[in-house]
Design an enzyme around this catalytic site. Structure first.
Site, PDB file in Angstrom:
ATOM      1  N   PHE A 251      23.699   1.244 -69.879  1.00  0.00           N
ATOM      2  CA  PHE A 251      22.693   2.090 -70.513  1.00  0.00           C
ATOM      3  C   PHE A 251      22.118   1.383 -71.733  1.00  0.00           C
ATOM      4  CE2 PHE A 251      21.129   5.688 -73.027  1.00  0.00           C
ATOM      5  CZ  PHE A 251      20.316   6.274 -72.062  1.00  0.00           C
TER       6      PHE A 251
ATOM      7  N   ASP B 120      32.019   3.881 -70.854  1.00  0.00           N
ATOM      8  CA  ASP B 120      31.043   4.945 -71.082  1.00  0.00           C
ATOM      9  C   ASP B 120      31.156   5.921 -69.916  1.00  0.00           C
ATOM     10  OD1 ASP B 120      28.733   6.574 -71.136  1.00  0.00           O
ATOM     11  OD2 ASP B 120      27.538   5.022 -72.101  1.00  0.00           O
TER      12      ASP B 120
ATOM     13  N   TYR C 211      26.611  17.062 -72.744  1.00  0.00           N
ATOM     14  CA  TYR C 211      25.434  17.878 -72.409  1.00  0.00           C
ATOM     15  C   TYR C 211      24.945  17.699 -70.976  1.00  0.00           C
ATOM     16  CZ  TYR C 211      23.122  13.488 -73.753  1.00  0.00           C
ATOM     17  OH  TYR C 211      22.757  12.169 -73.869  1.00  0.00           O
ATOM     18  N   LYS C 212      25.590  16.827 -70.209  1.00  0.00           N
ATOM     19  CA  LYS C 212      25.182  16.637 -68.816  1.00  0.00           C
ATOM     20  C   LYS C 212      26.026  17.539 -67.915  1.00  0.00           C
ATOM     21  CE  LYS C 212      23.893  11.787 -69.687  1.00  0.00           C
ATOM     22  NZ  LYS C 212      22.429  11.889 -69.621  1.00  0.00           N
TER      23      LYS C 212
ATOM     24  N   ARG D 217      15.466  10.086 -59.704  1.00  0.00           N
ATOM     25  CA  ARG D 217      16.864  10.530 -59.727  1.00  0.00           C
ATOM     26  C   ARG D 217      16.947  12.017 -59.392  1.00  0.00           C
ATOM     27  NH1 ARG D 217      20.197   8.877 -65.030  1.00  0.00           N
ATOM     28  NH2 ARG D 217      18.832  10.532 -65.791  1.00  0.00           N
TER      29      ARG D 217
END
Length: 416
Positions: free
Chosen positions: A125, A202, A227-228, A376
């Site tokens: 990322f 990660d 938050y995902k 996605r």
């Protein structure tokens, strides 16, 4: 004529052991097919109730409420630990993912003096890569990047080839943000340990989506967001993991009073807590901390093995639909086909992925876009049904077949 894919969705949803969890989320508009929970999860009903209660406590108790609120980071951390396969006292809520990655990367590098190389990959990322580059530039170190295919993810043999006695730290994503490819965490960790390096994982696209198994793999360090798939809400704090035996041996670079042994003595010297709290810095975010706690509670209750099994079912079903409906229209899968190597999102490649994404939103489907040319589709298992996948891909097929996406500019700027 009966659509066999509808019948399949019905059978799979009827057998879904997690089906009842959907009713525990706020779904304001059932006509919207939400396929972006891999970026921001839905709001749990319990979270809304808990935040209202904490706001009332703030109003009534004022500063005395701190006695009740201060443990929220550790309480939520112990729940997250269950989800990522760690032990109580090895995970705590703290700061953002990027700040946590910085803290743990610097601590790991200080624990390996005389070594001057950090290993990561080209498709990690961006924030992770930028932070590692910044740390390396400040310390005169070298970042050694491996170059996995965008759709395949990192392989243990690629990491092994990059390791030698100069490597202090390996920093990788467990689930690739772009393709959803799952790295072999145990094999990579073992390879790094053979060469004396520490590994920092990660888990942003792993936590709440796939089994992680930190303790079983002997993992050193990890960070992740809430938050995902953990449904902590926008701005909810991240978490960090440090294996218990490493905690008193690592010194994090940001010395704050919440990491101090005798915090309220206000003493002149910093003496860090010999536990996970030594990696804290400042005042915990109470409201968003409780939001993260309630979101994690749902996943812990469901059980990560059941969540992961449904994720494989949802993404596998979506892949079958994509092969049948979307491949003839110019799409191709950009995620691993082996369900064991795929997270809870499926990525499709199309030369006009950005306008397709915008046209899909106009048709009531919410995916997201990632360069280059990737669409996605996220399927958080706690509230996504197979029939939602069917409806979403059906609308995508109509958008592509009709050519309506050509009405949208091919200019991927701004939030998606």
């Amino acid at each position: 004529m009966t659509d066999p894919y509808v019948e399949e969705a019905g059978r799979l949803d009827a057998a879904d052991s997690l089906a009842a969890f959907r009713d525990r989320f706020v779904i304001a508009d059932p006509a919207i097919v939400y396929l972006d929970g891999n970026s921001l999860g839905r709001l749990p009903r319990a979270t809304r109730d808990r935040l209202r209660a904490v706001a009332d406590e703030w109003g009534e108790e004022l500063i005395d409420g701190w006695r009740r609120w201060l443990p929220v980071g550790r309480e939520a951390g112990d729940l997250v630990a269950r989800i990522v396969g760690a032990e109580p006292g090895e995970v705590v809520l703290s700061d953002s993912t990027g700040v946590n990655l910085y803290k743990l990367a610097v601590a790991a590098l200080d624990a390996r003096p005389g070594r001057d190389v950090i290993v990561t990959d080209d498709d990690n990322f961006p924030t992770d890569r930028y932070i590692l580059d910044g740390v390396a530039a400040a310390r005169g170190l070298k970042v050694r990047r491996i170059g996995p295919g965008l759709d395949d993810g990192v392989r243990p043999e690629d990491v092994e080839a990059a390791l030698d006695a100069r490597v202090a730290l390996v920093c990788l994503s467990h689930v690739a943000y772009r393709s959803g490819a799952v790295a072999d965490l145990a094999a990579v960790t073992a390879a790094a340990h053979r060469h004396g390096a520490l590994v920092l994982w990660d888990l942003c696209h792993s936590a709440g989506a796939v089994p992680v198994g930190l303790s079983a793999a002997g993992a050193d360090l990890a960070v992740g967001c809430t938050y995902k798939y953990l449904n902590g809400g926008p701005g909810s704090p991240a978490f960090l993991y440090v294996r218990r035996d490493l905690q008193p041996r690592l010194e994090q670079p940001i010395w704050g009073w919440f990491g101090q042994s005798d915090q309220f003595a206000m003493g002149p010297d910093y003496r860090p807590v010999p536990a996970i709290e030594r990696f804290l810095v400042g005042t915990p975010p109470v409201l968003t901390g409780y939001a993260a706690l309630e979101g994690a509670r749902l996943t812990a209750e469901a059980g990560i093995e059941a969540v992961a099994a449904k994720a494989r079912s949802l993404t596998g079903y979506a892949l079958r639909l994509a092969d049948a409906w979307l491949a003839p229209l110019g799409f191709r899968a950009a995620s691993p086909r082996d369900g064991r190597r795929r997270g809870a999102h499926l990525t499709l490649r199309h030369p006009s992925a950005w306008p397709v994404c915008q046209a899909a939103k106009a048709a009531g489907v919410v995916p997201d876009y990632r360069a280059p040319e990737r669409l996605r589709l996220g399927f958080p298992p706690l509230y996504t049904r197979h029939i939602d996948v069917h409806e979403g891909l059906s609308r995508l097929r109509e958008v592509a077949a009709s050519g309506r996406y050509r009405d949208f500019p091919d200019d991927p700027k701004g939030l998606t």
